[in-house]
Design a protein around this motif. Structure first.
Motif, PDB file in Angstrom:
ATOM      1  N   GLU A  37    -117.873 -54.822  65.393  1.00  0.00           N
ATOM      2  CA  GLU A  37    -117.708 -53.856  66.476  1.00  0.00           C
ATOM      3  C   GLU A  37    -117.240 -54.471  67.779  1.00  0.00           C
ATOM      4  N   ASP A  38    -117.769 -55.655  68.148  1.00  0.00           N
ATOM      5  CA  ASP A  38    -117.458 -56.222  69.462  1.00  0.00           C
ATOM      6  C   ASP A  38    -115.962 -56.436  69.655  1.00  0.00           C
ATOM      7  N   TRP A  39    -115.320 -57.018  68.665  1.00  0.00           N
ATOM      8  CA  TRP A  39    -113.882 -57.235  68.780  1.00  0.00           C
ATOM      9  C   TRP A  39    -113.120 -55.903  68.832  1.00  0.00           C
ATOM     10  N   ARG A  40    -113.556 -54.943  68.011  1.00  0.00           N
ATOM     11  CA  ARG A  40    -112.890 -53.639  68.014  1.00  0.00           C
ATOM     12  C   ARG A  40    -113.016 -52.966  69.386  1.00  0.00           C
ATOM     13  N   ILE A  41    -114.221 -53.006  69.982  1.00  0.00           N
ATOM     14  CA  ILE A  41    -114.441 -52.384  71.294  1.00  0.00           C
ATOM     15  C   ILE A  41    -113.595 -53.075  72.358  1.00  0.00           C
ATOM     16  N   TRP A  42    -113.567 -54.405  72.318  1.00  0.00           N
ATOM     17  CA  TRP A  42    -112.819 -55.149  73.346  1.00  0.00           C
ATOM     18  C   TRP A  42    -111.315 -54.913  73.213  1.00  0.00           C
ATOM     19  N   LEU A  43    -110.800 -54.976  72.010  1.00  0.00           N
ATOM     20  CA  LEU A  43    -109.361 -54.772  71.814  1.00  0.00           C
ATOM     21  C   LEU A  43    -108.949 -53.353  72.184  1.00  0.00           C
ATOM     22  N   ASN A  44    -109.760 -52.376  71.820  1.00  0.00           N
ATOM     23  CA  ASN A  44    -109.450 -50.984  72.196  1.00  0.00           C
ATOM     24  C   ASN A  44    -109.530 -50.805  73.709  1.00  0.00           C
ATOM     25  N   GLY A  45    -110.523 -51.441  74.325  1.00  0.00           N
ATOM     26  CA  GLY A  45    -110.710 -51.293  75.764  1.00  0.00           C
ATOM     27  C   GLY A  45    -109.609 -51.940  76.582  1.00  0.00           C
ATOM     28  N   THR A  46    -109.049 -53.016  76.086  1.00  0.00           N
ATOM     29  CA  THR A  46    -107.984 -53.709  76.813  1.00  0.00           C
ATOM     30  C   THR A  46    -106.598 -53.204  76.430  1.00  0.00           C
ATOM     31  N   GLY A  47    -106.519 -52.500  75.311  1.00  0.00           N
ATOM     32  CA  GLY A  47    -105.225 -51.998  74.856  1.00  0.00           C
ATOM     33  C   GLY A  47    -104.349 -53.065  74.225  1.00  0.00           C
ATOM     34  N   ILE A  48    -104.948 -54.201  73.866  1.00  0.00           N
ATOM     35  CA  ILE A  48    -104.171 -55.299  73.258  1.00  0.00           C
ATOM     36  C   ILE A  48    -103.821 -54.946  71.813  1.00  0.00           C
ATOM     37  N   ARG A  85    -119.084 -76.088  77.330  1.00  0.00           N
ATOM     38  CA  ARG A  85    -118.903 -75.887  75.888  1.00  0.00           C
ATOM     39  C   ARG A  85    -118.171 -74.579  75.593  1.00  0.00           C
ATOM     40  N   LEU A  86    -118.246 -73.636  76.520  1.00  0.00           N
ATOM     41  CA  LEU A  86    -117.541 -72.372  76.350  1.00  0.00           C
ATOM     42  C   LEU A  86    -116.873 -71.979  77.656  1.00  0.00           C
ATOM     43  N   THR A  87    -115.777 -71.263  77.528  1.00  0.00           N
ATOM     44  CA  THR A  87    -115.091 -70.737  78.701  1.00  0.00           C
ATOM     45  C   THR A  87    -114.446 -69.406  78.333  1.00  0.00           C
ATOM     46  N   VAL A  88    -114.019 -68.676  79.336  1.00  0.00           N
ATOM     47  CA  VAL A  88    -113.373 -67.370  79.126  1.00  0.00           C
ATOM     48  C   VAL A  88    -111.863 -67.559  79.223  1.00  0.00           C
ATOM     49  N   PRO A  89    -111.122 -67.389  78.129  1.00  0.00           N
ATOM     50  CA  PRO A  89    -109.670 -67.602  78.185  1.00  0.00           C
ATOM     51  C   PRO A  89    -108.922 -66.479  78.898  1.00  0.00           C
ATOM     52  N   PHE A  90    -109.458 -65.247  78.806  1.00  0.00           N
ATOM     53  CA  PHE A  90    -108.799 -64.100  79.432  1.00  0.00           C
ATOM     54  C   PHE A  90    -109.859 -63.250  80.131  1.00  0.00           C
ATOM     55  N   ASP A  91    -109.730 -63.148  81.452  1.00  0.00           N
ATOM     56  CA  ASP A  91    -110.713 -62.411  82.237  1.00  0.00           C
ATOM     57  C   ASP A  91    -110.386 -60.923  82.204  1.00  0.00           C
ATOM     58  N   LEU A  92    -110.649 -60.319  81.045  1.00  0.00           N
ATOM     59  CA  LEU A  92    -110.365 -58.897  80.828  1.00  0.00           C
ATOM     60  C   LEU A  92    -111.649 -58.231  80.318  1.00  0.00           C
ATOM     61  N   PRO A  93    -112.609 -57.983  81.207  1.00  0.00           N
ATOM     62  CA  PRO A  93    -113.900 -57.441  80.768  1.00  0.00           C
ATOM     63  C   PRO A  93    -113.809 -55.984  80.329  1.00  0.00           C
ATOM     64  N   VAL A  94    -114.599 -55.652  79.337  1.00  0.00           N
ATOM     65  CA  VAL A  94    -114.704 -54.278  78.836  1.00  0.00           C
ATOM     66  C   VAL A  94    -116.182 -53.929  78.742  1.00  0.00           C
ATOM     67  N   ASP A  95    -116.561 -52.795  79.305  1.00  0.00           N
ATOM     68  CA  ASP A  95    -117.953 -52.346  79.229  1.00  0.00           C
ATOM     69  C   ASP A  95    -118.248 -51.788  77.843  1.00  0.00           C
ATOM     70  N   SER A  96    -119.320 -52.278  77.267  1.00  0.00           N
ATOM     71  CA  SER A  96    -119.739 -51.821  75.948  1.00  0.00           C
ATOM     72  C   SER A  96    -120.504 -50.506  76.058  1.00  0.00           C
ATOM     73  N   PRO A  97    -120.475 -49.669  75.015  1.00  0.00           N
ATOM     74  CA  PRO A  97    -121.296 -48.446  75.027  1.00  0.00           C
ATOM     75  C   PRO A  97    -122.775 -48.731  74.817  1.00  0.00           C
ATOM     76  N   TYR A  98    -123.090 -49.981  74.489  1.00  0.00           N
ATOM     77  CA  TYR A  98    -124.472 -50.365  74.246  1.00  0.00           C
ATOM     78  C   TYR A  98    -125.115 -50.888  75.536  1.00  0.00           C
ATOM     79  N   ALA A  99    -126.446 -50.831  75.585  1.00  0.00           N
ATOM     80  CA  ALA A  99    -127.175 -51.332  76.745  1.00  0.00           C
ATOM     81  C   ALA A  99    -128.564 -51.793  76.315  1.00  0.00           C
ATOM     82  N   TYR A 100    -129.127 -52.704  77.101  1.00  0.00           N
ATOM     83  CA  TYR A 100    -130.497 -53.152  76.870  1.00  0.00           C
ATOM     84  C   TYR A 100    -131.444 -52.259  77.662  1.00  0.00           C
ATOM     85  N   SER A 101    -132.542 -51.870  77.039  1.00  0.00           N
ATOM     86  CA  SER A 101    -133.535 -51.058  77.738  1.00  0.00           C
ATOM     87  C   SER A 101    -134.934 -51.472  77.314  1.00  0.00           C
ATOM     88  N   LEU A 102    -135.894 -51.277  78.220  1.00  0.00           N
ATOM     89  CA  LEU A 102    -137.302 -51.455  77.880  1.00  0.00           C
ATOM     90  C   LEU A 102    -137.772 -50.195  77.186  1.00  0.00           C
TER      91      LEU A 102
END
Length: 307
Positions: free
Chosen positions: A197-208, A251-268
């Protein structure tokens, strides 16, 4: 001696509001609406025939009568709470069972848990984790839980903690090879769920276009996928809030600064009335405070980067 009936709910609402000097904060502690707190206090004022608060546009101040009442009520409610705790005499009064997603536990709770322990040295946290976000929580065994979902259970209380922002991350050496987002079509995509899902959401959100989100290995947890990415194996989608340690150690970096908000969220998440337990209320208030501090820190960091 016959005691006259007392408006205990109204007295409790007044005590919390007076102690916190805020109807809004009192509503959070009592897990009711701000309007309910205000109505209870107004009812108490009518019963007593005294104004207990001076209400201003953005502030709340106790009157002399309010201060006199509060100074007696707070120790009285403390005594009641202590008396009830002694009668219950439960062995688990100091054992706090918390359940949270594995990655959230590792990246959010564990690094900060020492601060909670210093603030509440009498409470012993039992932190459990899970990988299946759809699996139900047994609240007979768990005091309070952090859930990660796109929907809520109407039978439980849900309090928003933080949303999820998705970005691709990879080893810095691999990032240097990625000139445009379309270059992702030639590298290994790493996944932390079989649904990818994560890749699908990000690619759809960025239009890539031209990147197949269905290819690449699947790992049981995001932590495993991030470790694979940190080794140079491929690129994974993650929330920037979860990769701080990896960025600091390069050890990790962001190659493309193209953030996409996920429909998921953390809650108590917890059953109605669970905040009546001191240990649960303590953890809830502490975690909410930590989230607020981190959110403010990120805003300041982003502001500095933009200036």
């Amino acid at each position: 001696m016959k005691r006259r009936p007392l408006p205990l709910n109204a007295l409790r609402a007044f005590e919390v509001a007076g102690r916190l000097e805020s109807f809004t904060k009192a509503s959070h502690e009592l897990n009711v609406t701000q309007g309910a707190v205000s109505r209870q206090v107004q009812h108490l004022e009518e019963v007593l025939g005294r104004k207990l608060f001076e209400r201003h546009h953005r502030s709340l101040r106790l009157t002399r009568a309010g201060r006199n009442l509060l100074v007696s009520l707070t120790p009285a409610f403390d005594a009641i709470e202590n008396a009830v705790a002694k009668v219950e005499d439960r062995a688990d009064d100091t054992q706090l069972s918390v359940l949270a997603p594995l990655t959230f536990s590792m990246r959010w709770i564990v690094p900060r848990l020492g601060r909670f322990q210093m603030e509440y040295p009498d409470l012993q946290v039992q932190l459990g984790t899970y990988n299946d976000d759809k699996a139900p929580v047994d609240f007979n065994e768990v005091d309070i839980a952090v859930r990660f979902a796109d929907a809520q259970d109407d039978e439980l209380v849900h309090e928003f903690l933080t949303g999820e922002r998705l970005l691709p991350v990879c080893h810095p050496d691999l990032a240097k090879q990625l000139k445009t987002p379309q270059d992702l079509s030639g590298v290994t995509l790493l996944h932390c769920s079989a649904q990818r899902e994560d890749w699908r959401i990000w690619l759809n959100g960025t239009g890539i276009k031209g990147v197949n989100a269905q290819r690449g290995p699947v790992f049981a947890t995001l932590d495993m996928a991030m470790e694979a990415a940190a080794s140079g194996f491929g690129v994974v989608i993650s929330d920037p809030a979860m990769i701080g340690e990896y960025v600091v150690t390069n050890r990790l970096t962001v190659p493309f600064d193209l953030p996409v908000d996920s429909p998921y969220a953390y809650s108590l998440c917890y059953p109605q009335g669970r905040l009546e337990r001191r240990k649960v209320r303590a953890f809830r208030n502490w975690l909410m405070g930590e989230i607020k501090l981190e959110t403010e820190r990120r805003k300041l960091s982003q502001k500095d980067q933009n200036t």
